[in-house]
Design a protein around this motif. Structure first.
Motif, PDB file in Angstrom:
ATOM      1  N   SER A  94      69.871 121.492 -55.778  1.00  0.00           N
ATOM      2  CA  SER A  94      69.488 120.301 -56.540  1.00  0.00           C
ATOM      3  C   SER A  94      70.713 119.783 -57.275  1.00  0.00           C
ATOM      4  O   SER A  94      71.470 120.558 -57.866  1.00  0.00           O
ATOM      5  CB  SER A  94      68.371 120.637 -57.535  1.00  0.00           C
ATOM      6  N   ASP A  95      70.925 118.456 -57.199  1.00  0.00           N
ATOM      7  CA  ASP A  95      72.043 117.806 -57.887  1.00  0.00           C
ATOM      8  C   ASP A  95      71.534 117.034 -59.097  1.00  0.00           C
ATOM      9  O   ASP A  95      70.450 116.440 -59.055  1.00  0.00           O
ATOM     10  CB  ASP A  95      72.760 116.816 -56.966  1.00  0.00           C
ATOM     11  N   ARG A  96      72.318 117.045 -60.140  1.00  0.00           N
ATOM     12  CA  ARG A  96      72.031 116.195 -61.291  1.00  0.00           C
ATOM     13  C   ARG A  96      73.309 115.432 -61.629  1.00  0.00           C
ATOM     14  O   ARG A  96      74.367 116.031 -61.876  1.00  0.00           O
ATOM     15  CB  ARG A  96      71.575 117.012 -62.503  1.00  0.00           C
ATOM     16  N   VAL A  97      73.235 114.112 -61.629  1.00  0.00           N
ATOM     17  CA  VAL A  97      74.372 113.252 -61.950  1.00  0.00           C
ATOM     18  C   VAL A  97      74.142 112.679 -63.336  1.00  0.00           C
ATOM     19  O   VAL A  97      73.172 111.948 -63.556  1.00  0.00           O
ATOM     20  CB  VAL A  97      74.536 112.127 -60.915  1.00  0.00           C
ATOM     21  N   MET A  98      75.018 113.023 -64.259  1.00  0.00           N
ATOM     22  CA  MET A  98      74.844 112.614 -65.655  1.00  0.00           C
ATOM     23  C   MET A  98      76.035 111.791 -66.117  1.00  0.00           C
ATOM     24  O   MET A  98      77.166 112.032 -65.698  1.00  0.00           O
ATOM     25  CB  MET A  98      74.696 113.849 -66.556  1.00  0.00           C
ATOM     26  N   VAL A  99      75.772 110.843 -66.980  1.00  0.00           N
ATOM     27  CA  VAL A  99      76.835 110.029 -67.569  1.00  0.00           C
ATOM     28  C   VAL A  99      77.557 110.846 -68.626  1.00  0.00           C
ATOM     29  O   VAL A  99      76.926 111.466 -69.484  1.00  0.00           O
ATOM     30  CB  VAL A  99      76.255 108.744 -68.188  1.00  0.00           C
ATOM     31  N   GLN A 100      78.880 110.862 -68.548  1.00  0.00           N
ATOM     32  CA  GLN A 100      79.659 111.596 -69.541  1.00  0.00           C
ATOM     33  C   GLN A 100      79.424 111.010 -70.928  1.00  0.00           C
ATOM     34  O   GLN A 100      79.621 109.830 -71.156  1.00  0.00           O
ATOM     35  CB  GLN A 100      81.151 111.511 -69.202  1.00  0.00           C
ATOM     36  N   GLY A 101      79.032 111.875 -71.860  1.00  0.00           N
ATOM     37  CA  GLY A 101      78.827 111.430 -73.233  1.00  0.00           C
ATOM     38  C   GLY A 101      77.477 110.787 -73.469  1.00  0.00           C
ATOM     39  O   GLY A 101      77.085 110.568 -74.609  1.00  0.00           O
ATOM     40  N   PHE A 102      76.744 110.443 -72.390  1.00  0.00           N
ATOM     41  CA  PHE A 102      75.421 109.846 -72.500  1.00  0.00           C
ATOM     42  C   PHE A 102      75.415 108.548 -73.301  1.00  0.00           C
ATOM     43  O   PHE A 102      74.417 108.149 -73.852  1.00  0.00           O
ATOM     44  CB  PHE A 102      74.416 110.839 -73.124  1.00  0.00           C
ATOM     45  N   GLN A 103      76.569 107.873 -73.375  1.00  0.00           N
ATOM     46  CA  GLN A 103      76.669 106.613 -74.087  1.00  0.00           C
ATOM     47  C   GLN A 103      77.260 105.582 -73.130  1.00  0.00           C
ATOM     48  O   GLN A 103      78.336 105.793 -72.581  1.00  0.00           O
ATOM     49  CB  GLN A 103      77.567 106.739 -75.329  1.00  0.00           C
ATOM     50  N   THR A 104      76.557 104.499 -72.907  1.00  0.00           N
ATOM     51  CA  THR A 104      77.047 103.477 -71.978  1.00  0.00           C
ATOM     52  C   THR A 104      77.038 102.097 -72.635  1.00  0.00           C
ATOM     53  O   THR A 104      76.336 101.859 -73.621  1.00  0.00           O
ATOM     54  CB  THR A 104      76.171 103.426 -70.710  1.00  0.00           C
ATOM     55  N   LEU A 105      77.832 101.220 -72.058  1.00  0.00           N
ATOM     56  CA  LEU A 105      77.888  99.822 -72.457  1.00  0.00           C
ATOM     57  C   LEU A 105      77.445  98.961 -71.284  1.00  0.00           C
ATOM     58  O   LEU A 105      77.580  99.354 -70.127  1.00  0.00           O
ATOM     59  CB  LEU A 105      79.311  99.423 -72.860  1.00  0.00           C
ATOM     60  N   SER A 106      76.922  97.801 -71.592  1.00  0.00           N
ATOM     61  CA  SER A 106      76.546  96.872 -70.538  1.00  0.00           C
ATOM     62  C   SER A 106      77.790  96.331 -69.848  1.00  0.00           C
ATOM     63  O   SER A 106      78.838  96.135 -70.478  1.00  0.00           O
ATOM     64  CB  SER A 106      75.731  95.721 -71.122  1.00  0.00           C
TER      65      SER A 106
END
Length: 490
Positions: A94-106
């Motif tokens: 199973s793969d999990r792809v996560m955004v580094q820092g869990f903080q994104t901008l539009s």
């Protein structure tokens, strides 16, 4: 007449001229070495920053860190595996792809940043962390016990029989593989972390590959996984063709794999989202002003410049840089001033010993101005000779530093939180939003390059030293009278 007399006097007073020139040479040589070492320190720090920051980048924009809500656990990856009815030994993953820092901008924020006054270009990127868990379950075997009364049932001897024993063996054997993926805007190749690496095999992305299943692999990661150009890598069930191998100029790579931004957004369910905006200023002198404008006009963002990042660099590189900048420059200034004063005093003393000579020249019709020019001319020649010697010694010293090339260590991070540089790897590098920054150490070889500017500075110092020495001696010579020569006649 001027040059003839000048040549004869310098030849006649070779020892005195050599002493003055040597003093000036020492100060000039020290200035050259200190400036060259300082320049080498700056280049070494630039290499460290480039490994995190990307060439051509003046600042980064990330989302301001937000306090985590109580009980919030959505940021933790969850893995779920189905139980097997039969002991098939089939591997599950199973793969999990996560955004580094869990903080994104539009993605729209990129256009807002690019529209700010003083911004030359801006490009967004998405930093991802991929965690893959794979392995298999093994069914245990029931071993029946040999105890008495095993088939007698309950205490009254009735009831159904319950076998006695235990389950032996079985369990689970799973491997956890974690790596980083960076989504890069393939239409803006001049900005971003990939620019700090050189494509050593294959090619980089094409402008048309905005949604293509292609990847550029870091050289170290490719070696570890035995990847070559033309191979495929699988990320969350999607196969990407490796089209290039990138080797970082210094330090660690920004990510293990680079893929087109749109594909990275699809893999992480982050449509039209970025983690970092890389910004190039139109004028390097206005970086602080541009930073203030972005923070004022675009709320909820953190702007970090290369100067901010440089402050997080510690270790022997930072210590040596501080010594070269503070102690070294002040020491070179002190030695240079002392050399100028000594040269001036020696020239003035030499004039006092030539009272009869100058008095006689005045008696023959030389004006005070002509005598002064003669003394200044001799001093300037001494200064130029000292400059030549100083340049030779200084260049030799700088070359020796480059030849030895001592290794300095640069420690990055050191626990900074919130914002940081927001580069690929987020908290892995220098504190992605809301994450603790991990320290890492880079070894950098020190060089001492000698620039034309430094040589020009040395020539200017030589002339200045000669003029200062000539000013001392010329002032003394201008006050002499012909009668003073008569008093010295034996």
């Amino acid at each position: 007449m001027f040059f003839t007399y000048l040549r004869r006097e310098l030849r006649r007073r070779r020892k005195a001229a050599l002493v003055v020139a040597s003093g000036l040479a020492l100060g000039i040589a020290l200035v050259i070495v200190v400036n060259s070492v300082s320049s080498g320190m700056g280049k070494a720090q630039d290499k460290v920053l480039q490994s995190l920051y990307g060439l051509g980048t003046d600042m980064t924009v990330t989302k301001a860190a937000e306090p985590a809500e109580e009980g919030q656990d959505g940021q933790r990856p969850r893995f779920r595996f189905d139980a097997q009815d039969e002991d098939s030994g089939e591997e599950q993953s199973s793969d999990r792809v996560m955004v580094q820092g869990f903080q994104t901008l539009s993605s729209a924020t990129v256009k807002k940043v690019a529209a700010q006054d003083g911004v030359s270009d801006a490009v967004g990127g998405l930093s991802l962390q991929v965690v893959k868990v794979s392995g298999e379950f093994t069914r245990g075997q029931f071993q029946q016990g040999s105890g008495s009364g095993g088939g007698q049932g309950g205490p009254q001897g009735g009831g159904s029989a319950q076998p006695e024993g235990r389950v032996q063996g079985g369990g689970a054997d799973f491997d956890v593989n974690s790596y980083t993926v960076y989504g890069t805007d393939v239409t803006e190749p001049a900005l971003g972390p990939l620019t700090s690496s050189e494509i050593t095999s294959g090619r980089t992305f094409k402008d048309s590959e905005t949604d293509a299943k292609v990847a550029v692999a870091d050289a170290s990661y490719a070696k570890e996984k035995k990847l070559a150009v033309g191979d495929t890598v699988t990320v969350k069930g999607v196969k990407f063709e490796v089209v290039g191998i990138a080797t970082p100029a210094s330090g660690d790579a920004a990510a293990n794999l680079y893929i087109p931004l749109k594909r990275a957004q699809t893999l992480s369910d982050s449509a039209d989202k970025v983690t970092t905006i890389y910004v190039k200023a139109a004028d390097s002198q206005r970086i602080d002003a541009v930073k203030s404008d972005i923070q004022k006009n675009i709320s909820g963002t953190t702007v970090t410049t290369s100067a901010d990042l440089a402050e997080t660099v510690s270790g022997s590189l930072s210590t040596a840089s501080d010594l070269a900048t503070k102690v070294g420059k002040w020491l070179s200034i002190a030695v240079l001033v002392a050399a100028f004063l000594v040269a001036g005093l020696l020239t003035s003393s030499a004039v006092s010993r030539r009272v009869r000579e100058f008095g006689t020249l005045k008696a023959l019709g030389w004006r005070s101005g002509r005598v002064t020019r003669q003394v200044v001319g001799e001093a300037v020649v001494n200064g130029l000779v000292g400059g030549v010697l100083g340049i030779a010694v200084g260049v030799a010293g700088a070359y020796a530093v480059t030849a030895v090339s001592p290794t300095l260590q640069a420690e990055l991070g050191g626990g900074a939180t919130g914002g940081g540089m927001g580069g690929p790897g987020g908290g892995r590098m220098l504190g992605g939003p809301g994450q603790q920054a991990a320290s890492r150490t880079l070894d950098v070889a020190l060089t001492a390059p000698v620039s034309l500017t430094t040589i020009a500075l040395a020539v200017g110092l030589a002339v200045t030293g000669g003029l200062i020495a000539g000013a001392f001696g010329g002032w003394r010579a201008s006050r002499l009278r012909p009668a003073d020569a008569l008093r010295r006649v034996e």
